[in-house]
Design a protein around this motif. Structure first.
Motif, PDB file in Angstrom:
ATOM      1  N   VAL A 159     -10.058   1.278   3.594  1.00 45.91           N
ATOM      2  CA  VAL A 159     -10.804   1.778   5.138  1.00 45.91           C
ATOM      3  C   VAL A 159     -10.096   1.902   6.193  1.00 45.91           C
ATOM      4  O   VAL A 159     -10.382   2.431   7.152  1.00 45.91           O
ATOM      5  N   PHE A 160      -8.969   1.183   6.421  1.00 48.21           N
ATOM      6  CA  PHE A 160      -7.898   1.239   7.473  1.00 48.21           C
ATOM      7  C   PHE A 160      -6.893   2.189   7.629  1.00 48.21           C
ATOM      8  O   PHE A 160      -6.750   2.730   7.944  1.00 48.21           O
ATOM      9  N   VAL A 161      -5.899   2.376   6.405  1.00 45.00           N
ATOM     10  CA  VAL A 161      -4.714   2.899   6.273  1.00 45.00           C
ATOM     11  C   VAL A 161      -5.169   4.512   6.236  1.00 45.00           C
ATOM     12  O   VAL A 161      -4.574   5.731   6.737  1.00 45.00           O
ATOM     13  N   GLU A 162      -5.891   4.913   4.710  1.00 44.02           N
ATOM     14  CA  GLU A 162      -6.126   6.807   4.533  1.00 44.02           C
ATOM     15  C   GLU A 162      -7.126   7.195   5.612  1.00 44.02           C
ATOM     16  O   GLU A 162      -6.531   8.343   6.168  1.00 44.02           O
ATOM     17  N   PRO A 163      -8.118   6.627   6.203  1.00 42.62           N
ATOM     18  CA  PRO A 163      -9.041   7.513   7.466  1.00 42.62           C
ATOM     19  C   PRO A 163      -8.042   7.605   8.814  1.00 42.62           C
ATOM     20  O   PRO A 163      -8.338   8.437   9.106  1.00 42.62           O
ATOM     21  N   LEU A 164      -7.300   6.234   8.438  1.00 40.69           N
ATOM     22  CA  LEU A 164      -6.576   6.545  10.301  1.00 40.69           C
ATOM     23  C   LEU A 164      -4.994   7.499  10.224  1.00 40.69           C
ATOM     24  O   LEU A 164      -4.650   8.153  11.060  1.00 40.69           O
ATOM     25  N   LEU A 165      -4.632   7.753   8.814  1.00 41.76           N
ATOM     26  CA  LEU A 165      -3.318   8.665   8.337  1.00 41.76           C
ATOM     27  C   LEU A 165      -4.259   9.932   8.700  1.00 41.76           C
ATOM     28  O   LEU A 165      -3.028  10.879   8.961  1.00 41.76           O
ATOM     29  N   ALA A 166      -5.401  10.759   8.554  1.00 42.01           N
ATOM     30  CA  ALA A 166      -6.402  11.109   7.886  1.00 42.01           C
ATOM     31  C   ALA A 166      -6.610  12.280   9.927  1.00 42.01           C
ATOM     32  O   ALA A 166      -6.117  13.121   9.511  1.00 42.01           O
ATOM     33  N   GLU A 167      -6.020  10.754  10.439  1.00 42.42           N
ATOM     34  CA  GLU A 167      -6.560  11.302  11.891  1.00 42.42           C
ATOM     35  C   GLU A 167      -4.885  11.451  12.434  1.00 42.42           C
ATOM     36  O   GLU A 167      -4.882  13.125  13.213  1.00 42.42           O
ATOM     37  N   ASP A 168      -4.226  11.135  11.712  1.00 36.66           N
ATOM     38  CA  ASP A 168      -3.049  12.023  11.965  1.00 36.66           C
ATOM     39  C   ASP A 168      -2.448  13.158  11.635  1.00 36.66           C
ATOM     40  O   ASP A 168      -1.919  13.734  12.652  1.00 36.66           O
ATOM     41  N   GLY A 169      -2.877  13.484  10.824  1.00 41.54           N
ATOM     42  CA  GLY A 169      -2.922  14.907   9.716  1.00 41.54           C
ATOM     43  C   GLY A 169      -3.890  16.021  10.362  1.00 41.54           C
ATOM     44  O   GLY A 169      -2.574  16.579   9.955  1.00 41.54           O
ATOM     45  N   ILE A 176       0.802  -1.312  -0.044  1.00 42.78           N
ATOM     46  CA  ILE A 176      -0.029  -0.684  -0.141  1.00 42.78           C
ATOM     47  C   ILE A 176       1.187   1.178  -0.423  1.00 42.78           C
ATOM     48  O   ILE A 176       1.357   1.540   1.147  1.00 42.78           O
ATOM     49  N   PRO A 177       1.182   2.380  -1.276  1.00 45.34           N
ATOM     50  CA  PRO A 177       2.149   3.274  -1.144  1.00 45.34           C
ATOM     51  C   PRO A 177       0.420   4.354  -0.729  1.00 45.34           C
ATOM     52  O   PRO A 177      -0.212   4.407  -1.108  1.00 45.34           O
ATOM     53  N   VAL A 178       1.202   5.632   0.062  1.00 50.47           N
ATOM     54  CA  VAL A 178       0.552   6.821   0.162  1.00 50.47           C
ATOM     55  C   VAL A 178       0.957   7.534   0.092  1.00 50.47           C
ATOM     56  O   VAL A 178       1.405   7.163   1.293  1.00 50.47           O
ATOM     57  N   ASP A 179       0.588   8.963   0.501  1.00 50.89           N
ATOM     58  CA  ASP A 179       1.691   9.894   0.191  1.00 50.89           C
ATOM     59  C   ASP A 179       0.302  11.680   0.852  1.00 50.89           C
ATOM     60  O   ASP A 179      -0.921  11.753   0.361  1.00 50.89           O
ATOM     61  N   PHE A 180       0.439  12.573   1.552  1.00 49.30           N
ATOM     62  CA  PHE A 180       0.163  13.651   2.270  1.00 49.30           C
ATOM     63  C   PHE A 180       0.986  14.273   2.187  1.00 49.30           C
ATOM     64  O   PHE A 180       2.244  14.297   2.614  1.00 49.30           O
ATOM     65  N   THR A 181       0.316  15.471   2.450  1.00 49.20           N
ATOM     66  CA  THR A 181       1.096  16.943   2.083  1.00 49.20           C
ATOM     67  C   THR A 181       0.755  17.180   3.681  1.00 49.20           C
ATOM     68  O   THR A 181      -0.511  17.564   3.420  1.00 49.20           O
ATOM     69  N   TRP A 182       1.132  17.258   4.321  1.00 45.78           N
ATOM     70  CA  TRP A 182       0.803  17.772   6.170  1.00 45.78           C
ATOM     71  C   TRP A 182       1.585  19.478   5.845  1.00 45.78           C
ATOM     72  O   TRP A 182       2.566  19.125   6.113  1.00 45.78           O
ATOM     73  N   PRO A 183       0.517  20.138   6.826  1.00 49.24           N
ATOM     74  CA  PRO A 183       1.202  21.485   6.921  1.00 49.24           C
ATOM     75  C   PRO A 183       2.246  21.585   8.371  1.00 49.24           C
ATOM     76  O   PRO A 183       1.539  21.633   9.493  1.00 49.24           O
ATOM     77  N   ALA A 184       2.826  20.602   8.510  1.00 50.72           N
ATOM     78  CA  ALA A 184       3.707  20.582   9.705  1.00 50.72           C
ATOM     79  C   ALA A 184       5.337  20.495   9.443  1.00 50.72           C
ATOM     80  O   ALA A 184       5.313  19.984   8.531  1.00 50.72           O
ATOM     81  N   HIS A 185       5.984  21.001  10.051  1.00 48.73           N
ATOM     82  CA  HIS A 185       6.849  20.524  10.633  1.00 48.73           C
ATOM     83  C   HIS A 185       7.440  18.722  10.317  1.00 48.73           C
ATOM     84  O   HIS A 185       6.846  18.334  10.825  1.00 48.73           O
ATOM     85  N   HIS A 186       8.213  18.451   9.415  1.00 53.71           N
ATOM     86  CA  HIS A 186       8.917  17.268   9.693  1.00 53.71           C
ATOM     87  C   HIS A 186       8.978  16.476  11.043  1.00 53.71           C
ATOM     88  O   HIS A 186       8.650  14.767  10.796  1.00 53.71           O
ATOM     89  N   SER A 187       9.874  16.547  12.104  1.00 52.70           N
ATOM     90  CA  SER A 187      10.054  16.467  12.960  1.00 52.70           C
ATOM     91  C   SER A 187       8.344  16.123  13.458  1.00 52.70           C
ATOM     92  O   SER A 187       8.664  14.831  14.765  1.00 52.70           O
ATOM     93  N   ILE A 188       7.405  17.167  13.501  1.00 51.54           N
ATOM     94  CA  ILE A 188       6.126  16.498  14.243  1.00 51.54           C
ATOM     95  C   ILE A 188       5.938  15.105  13.912  1.00 51.54           C
ATOM     96  O   ILE A 188       5.351  14.709  14.045  1.00 51.54           O
ATOM     97  N   ILE A 189       6.015  15.294  11.835  1.00 49.11           N
ATOM     98  CA  ILE A 189       5.571  13.719  11.454  1.00 49.11           C
ATOM     99  C   ILE A 189       6.482  12.636  12.131  1.00 49.11           C
ATOM    100  O   ILE A 189       6.045  11.777  12.591  1.00 49.11           O
TER     101      ILE A 189
END
Ligand code: FES
Ligand SMILES: [Fe+2]
Length: 376
Positions: free
Chosen positions: A308-318, A166-179
């Motif tokens: 169902v799992f990966v994108e919704p989960l990482l969206a919470e992190d986003g 499963i490849p997936v990416d996000f551009t998040w408005p946060a410093h890399h160390s926060i991620i």
């Protein structure tokens, strides 16, 4: 009553940072490493795109031979972005007066009259590129030094391996160390209290060696009936190992559920994070039956799991990393009483590597100055 104080001063840069936390949140990532620029499918033959690494712009283009090249994103004539230009065979032509730059960054052709002059000695910097795992990696610094720490080997990512991917990416408005903090600090199980990807985490061991930090957690992985339906009972889901292998992050659950996270630090408050999740065929089972998923169906199961799992989960992190960045920018002077020792190990590593880069950069600039002075 007085309003509680909002810090209105802009967040400090690295030089003016007073605390380790402020330094960490202002630090870049060392450029003498490989960074993900784009997915391979995002750059077609004959296409050029702008990619930003830590506020510096690069032009990446795929030549007619299918190979990707990276150049400093400025024309050596009037400094227009080369990403506004056109791919010409295996070279890049600026869109304004038509000067063409080869993969070595040298101007090789000019579309107009030279007015009796010789070809000008015009040159921009060129950068090393490697394509792996469906990603275009480039080294925004010194490729010779990047050879000391190559892109990690992921044999499971080969199509022939039989692993689900499963490849997936996000551009998040946060410093890399926060991620990077977020991906390894399991105290944020609360954020995922409904999805329960990891619960009841206890840090059993943390090992710091060179430029790596490895963590071992006891935790329940995939702690919902729906997730359990897909995970074979032969998989030990009671522990997870994670690492920050500078500048990348990875995890392994019983060597059967794994991931790497490669980050592209765009600036102090923007990061594109590319995740590669991969699953051993031994851990995947057909829901309701004690049998493995047939190889032909793994792709469909991965597509389902991604949605169902990966994108919704990482969206919470986003949501959380964006909010943490905003909170930091409003309140950067406030102390952060973190309890997990992992976070301090990461902080030290990020700062040490950025200090190394700054020291190298100072030394390189001093050499350039003395060479220029002796040439005069
Ligand atoms: S600005 Fe690029 S060719 Fe003139
Ligand atoms: Fe998370």
């Amino acid at each position: 009553m007085k309003l509680y104080q909002l810090t209105k001063k802009p967040m400090p840069d690295y030089a003016s940072a007073k605390t380790k936390r402020q330094k960490q949140r202002a630090a870049g990532l060392h450029p003498d490493y490989w960074y993900p620029a784009l997915w391979s499918h995002e750059l077609a033959k004959g296409e050029v795109k702008e990619v930003t690494f830590w506020k510096q712009s690069f032009a990446l283009f795929r030549g007619e031979d299918g190979r990707v090249r990276a150049l400093e994103n400025r024309c050596a004539h009037r400094q227009l972005k080369l990403s506004l230009g056109v791919v010409d065979g295996c070279a890049l032509t600026c869109g304004y007066h038509g000067w063409t730059f080869g993969e070595d960054g040298k101007c090789s052709k000019i579309s107009h009259s030279l007015f009796g002059h010789k070809m000008p000695n015009a040159q921009v910097k060129a950068f090393a590129v490697e394509e792996k795992y469906g990603l275009i990696f480039f080294c925004p610094g010194d490729a010779e030094k990047a050879k000391l720490h190559p892109i990690p080997e992921i044999p499971e990512w080969a199509e022939t391996s039989g692993w689900g991917r499963i490849p997936v990416d996000f551009t998040w408005p946060a410093h890399h160390s926060i991620i990077i903090d977020n991906t390894c600090d399991f105290t944020h199980a609360y954020l995922h209290r409904n999805k329960r990807p990891f619960t009841y985490a206890e840090l059993k061991r943390m090992t710091t060696e060179g430029d790596s930090v490895v963590l071992e957690y006891d935790t329940k992985v995939g702690d919902t009936p729906l997730q359990r339906m897909f995970i074979s009972k032969k998989t030990n889901t009671n522990a997870m190992t994670l690492g920050y292998h500078y500048p990348y992050q990875w995890s392994s659950t019983d060597e059967k559920i794994k991931h790497w996270c490669f980050v592209l630090p765009i600036d102090e408050r923007t990061t594109r994070a590319f995740f590669l999740f991969y699953f051993s065929p031994e851990m995947l089972k057909v829901p309701g039956l004690p049998i493995g998923v047939p190889p032909k169906a793994i792709g469909a199961v991965m597509a389902f799991a991604k949605k169902v799992f990966v994108e919704p989960l990482l969206a919470e992190d986003g949501v959380a990393v964006k909010a943490e960045q905003e909170g930091y920018e409003d309140h950067w002077e406030k102390p952060v009483p973190d309890l997990n020792p992992v976070l301090y190990a990461f902080m030290n590593l990020t700062i040490r590597k950025w200090d190394e880069y700054l020291a190298d950069d100072d030394a390189a600039q001093a050499t350039e100055r003395s060479e220029a002075a002796s040439a005069e």
